[in-house]
Design a protein around this motif. Sequence first.
Motif, PDB file in Angstrom:
ATOM      1  N   ARG A  48     -25.546   4.461  17.742  1.00  0.00           N
ATOM      2  CA  ARG A  48     -24.175   4.709  17.300  1.00  0.00           C
ATOM      3  C   ARG A  48     -23.910   6.207  17.220  1.00  0.00           C
ATOM      4  O   ARG A  48     -24.723   6.953  16.674  1.00  0.00           O
ATOM      5  N   GLY A  69     -24.879   5.974  10.352  1.00  0.00           N
ATOM      6  CA  GLY A  69     -25.898   6.330  11.341  1.00  0.00           C
ATOM      7  C   GLY A  69     -27.314   6.264  10.823  1.00  0.00           C
ATOM      8  O   GLY A  69     -28.272   6.519  11.569  1.00  0.00           O
ATOM      9  N   GLU A  71     -29.454   3.891  10.181  1.00  0.00           N
ATOM     10  CA  GLU A  71     -30.416   3.020  10.866  1.00  0.00           C
ATOM     11  C   GLU A  71     -30.395   3.185  12.384  1.00  0.00           C
ATOM     12  O   GLU A  71     -30.858   2.313  13.112  1.00  0.00           O
ATOM     13  N   HIS A  84     -21.664  -5.469   5.462  1.00  0.00           N
ATOM     14  CA  HIS A  84     -21.708  -4.991   6.850  1.00  0.00           C
ATOM     15  C   HIS A  84     -23.143  -4.850   7.366  1.00  0.00           C
ATOM     16  O   HIS A  84     -23.430  -5.256   8.492  1.00  0.00           O
ATOM     17  N   GLN A 113     -30.087  -4.832  12.826  1.00  0.00           N
ATOM     18  CA  GLN A 113     -30.396  -4.882  14.255  1.00  0.00           C
ATOM     19  C   GLN A 113     -31.648  -5.690  14.580  1.00  0.00           C
ATOM     20  O   GLN A 113     -31.737  -6.355  15.608  1.00  0.00           O
TER      21      GLN A 113
HETATM   22  C1  HEM Z   1     -14.820   0.950  10.722  1.00  0.00           C
HETATM   23  C2  HEM Z   1     -15.868   0.455  11.276  1.00  0.00           C
HETATM   24  C3  HEM Z   1     -17.257   0.666  10.783  1.00  0.00           C
HETATM   25  C4  HEM Z   1     -17.724   1.370   9.710  1.00  0.00           C
HETATM   26  C5  HEM Z   1     -16.936   2.173   8.681  1.00  0.00           C
HETATM   27  C6  HEM Z   1     -19.167   1.243   9.703  1.00  0.00           C
HETATM   28  C7  HEM Z   1     -19.989   1.822   8.776  1.00  0.00           C
HETATM   29  C8  HEM Z   1     -21.349   1.594   8.702  1.00  0.00           C
HETATM   30  C9  HEM Z   1     -22.211   2.068   7.656  1.00  0.00           C
HETATM   31  C10 HEM Z   1     -21.746   2.898   6.456  1.00  0.00           C
HETATM   32  C11 HEM Z   1     -23.469   1.646   7.908  1.00  0.00           C
HETATM   33  C12 HEM Z   1     -24.743   1.863   7.063  1.00  0.00           C
HETATM   34  C13 HEM Z   1     -25.574   3.051   7.442  1.00  0.00           C
HETATM   35  C14 HEM Z   1     -26.118   3.025   8.842  1.00  0.00           C
HETATM   36  O1  HEM Z   1     -27.177   2.437   9.109  1.00  0.00           O
HETATM   37  O2  HEM Z   1     -25.476   3.612   9.688  1.00  0.00           O
HETATM   38  C15 HEM Z   1     -23.421   0.912   9.148  1.00  0.00           C
HETATM   39  C16 HEM Z   1     -24.481   0.328   9.768  1.00  0.00           C
HETATM   40  C17 HEM Z   1     -24.420  -0.314  10.974  1.00  0.00           C
HETATM   41  N1  HEM Z   1     -23.287  -0.618  11.689  1.00  0.00           N
HETATM   42 FE1  HEM Z   1     -21.405  -0.136  11.206  1.00  0.00          FE
HETATM   43  N2  HEM Z   1     -19.532   0.470  10.772  1.00  0.00           N
HETATM   44  C18 HEM Z   1     -18.391   0.092  11.454  1.00  0.00           C
HETATM   45  C19 HEM Z   1     -18.309  -0.712  12.569  1.00  0.00           C
HETATM   46  C20 HEM Z   1     -19.399  -1.241  13.224  1.00  0.00           C
HETATM   47  C21 HEM Z   1     -19.321  -2.055  14.417  1.00  0.00           C
HETATM   48  C22 HEM Z   1     -18.043  -2.448  15.135  1.00  0.00           C
HETATM   49  C23 HEM Z   1     -20.605  -2.349  14.759  1.00  0.00           C
HETATM   50  C24 HEM Z   1     -21.125  -3.152  15.926  1.00  0.00           C
HETATM   51  C25 HEM Z   1     -20.457  -4.110  16.520  1.00  0.00           C
HETATM   52  C26 HEM Z   1     -21.473  -1.711  13.786  1.00  0.00           C
HETATM   53  C27 HEM Z   1     -22.843  -1.738  13.835  1.00  0.00           C
HETATM   54  C28 HEM Z   1     -23.667  -1.238  12.852  1.00  0.00           C
HETATM   55  C29 HEM Z   1     -25.119  -1.324  12.906  1.00  0.00           C
HETATM   56  C30 HEM Z   1     -25.954  -1.885  14.044  1.00  0.00           C
HETATM   57  C31 HEM Z   1     -25.587  -0.762  11.710  1.00  0.00           C
HETATM   58  C32 HEM Z   1     -27.057  -0.637  11.274  1.00  0.00           C
HETATM   59  C33 HEM Z   1     -27.506  -1.976  10.742  1.00  0.00           C
HETATM   60  C34 HEM Z   1     -28.999  -1.994  10.445  1.00  0.00           C
HETATM   61  O3  HEM Z   1     -29.789  -2.166  11.397  1.00  0.00           O
HETATM   62  O4  HEM Z   1     -29.333  -1.832   9.260  1.00  0.00           O
HETATM   63  N3  HEM Z   1     -20.709  -1.064  12.865  1.00  0.00           N
HETATM   64  N4  HEM Z   1     -22.113   0.885   9.606  1.00  0.00           N
END
Ligand code: HEM
Length: 301
Positions: free
Chosen positions: A229, A142, A144, A212, A218
Motif C-alpha cells: 500500500r 502502512g 503491516e 478494518h 493479509q
Molecule cells: C479510506 C480507506 C482506508 C483507510 C482509511 C485505511 C486505513 C488503514 C489503517 C489505519 C490500517 C492499519 C495500519 C496498517 O497496517 O496499515 C490499515 C490496514 C490495512 N488496510 Fe486499509 N484503509 C483503507 C482502505 C483499504 C482498502 C480499500 C484496502 C484493500 C482492499 C485496504 C487494505 C488494508 C490492508 C491489507 C491492511 C493491513 C492488514 C493487515 O495485514 O494487518 N485498506 N488500513
Amino acid sequence: MRTTTAAAMNTAQTGILLPLPPLARYLTFLCEDAEHAADCLRALAEVADGERTVVGLGRSLLSALATDIDGLRPFPSLAGPGIELPATPAALWIWLRGDDRGELLQRARRIAQLLAPAFRLAETIDAFVHDGGRDLTGYEDGTENPVDEAATATAIVGAERPLLAGSSFVAVQRWLHDLGRFEQMPSEERDRCIGRRRSDNEELDDAPASAHVQRTAQERFTPPAFVLRRSMPWAAGHRGGLVFVAFAASFDPFEAQLRRMVGSEDGIVDALFRFTRPLSGAYFWCPAMRAGRLDLSPLRI
Ligand code: HEM
C-alpha cells in the motif's frame, strides 16, 4: 535466452518501492484520439523516470493500441449492504511524487501538454503525507506493509513471467471521509472501527470482526493476500480522504480484501464504511523501466 535477458535488464519503477514523498499529485487521463495514443505514450516514456513520475496504463488505452496485458482486467463491480463501489476506468494514471507544489504543478502541466494530442486530463488530485504517515482520521497507515525484498516480491512481477518482469499492477480508489461523522464517535469506537489503538497503534485483542484490520488481515486469506500500500491523504477545500493505492503482482490479493470489506463472504461489512466511501476505482498496469525509460515492449507498439 532472450526472455531471461529481458527480465534481468528490467527494473521496477522505483517510486513504487520508495517511501512516500511529502507531496504528490495524481493525474488521470482519458484517451480521446486513439490514432495519436502510441506517439504520446512513447513521448511519455522518455520523460517519466519511474521515481518522481510513476505511470500506469489502463485497459481502454491498451485496446486503443490494439494490444493487451495479461492480468489487466476491469475493476470489479462490487456491492454490499447499502454500499456501491464505483468503477471509474481511465486510460492513464500518473503519480507525480515531489516536495514542492509549484514544481508539481509545472511537471503536471508539461505532461498534460505532451499528452494533449491524444489524452484529456480528467482529474487532478493533490495529496500529501500527514503527521508522519497517518490517515486524516489520525491512524497510522502502512504498518503491516511488507518491507525490503518482501515488498519487491509482493509488488513487482518476477522473472517467472519474463515478458512482464519488473512491471506491477496497481489498484487506485479515491475515498472521501465524512470527518464530522468520524469525530462524533467516541475514541474507543473509532479504535474498534480500525482494529488498532490510535494512541499507540497497537492491534486490539478484542477487535470486532467488522474492524478494518480484521477484514483485511493479509495472512488470513488463502492464499495469503499481500499488497504494497502506498496510499496518501488528499484534500481539496474542506473535503478530504485517502487516495488508496495498492501495488501487487496481480489484482487477486486486492480483490480478495475488497470482497471481505464489503461482506461478500460472511455479510460483515468493514466498519470503515461508517465514515468513508470510495468515489472512484480503477486498475492500471505499471510498465517496468529499461535503460532509464518506461519499457513499452510488452505492448508491441
Ligand atoms: C479510506 C480507506 C482506508 C483507510 C482509511 C485505511 C486505513 C488503514 C489503517 C489505519 C490500517 C492499519 C495500519 C496498517 O497496517 O496499515 C490499515 C490496514 C490495512 N488496510 Fe486499509 N484503509 C483503507 C482502505 C483499504 C482498502 C480499500 C484496502 C484493500 C482492499 C485496504 C487494505 C488494508 C490492508 C491489507 C491492511 C493491513 C492488514 C493487515 O495485514 O494487518 N485498506 N488500513
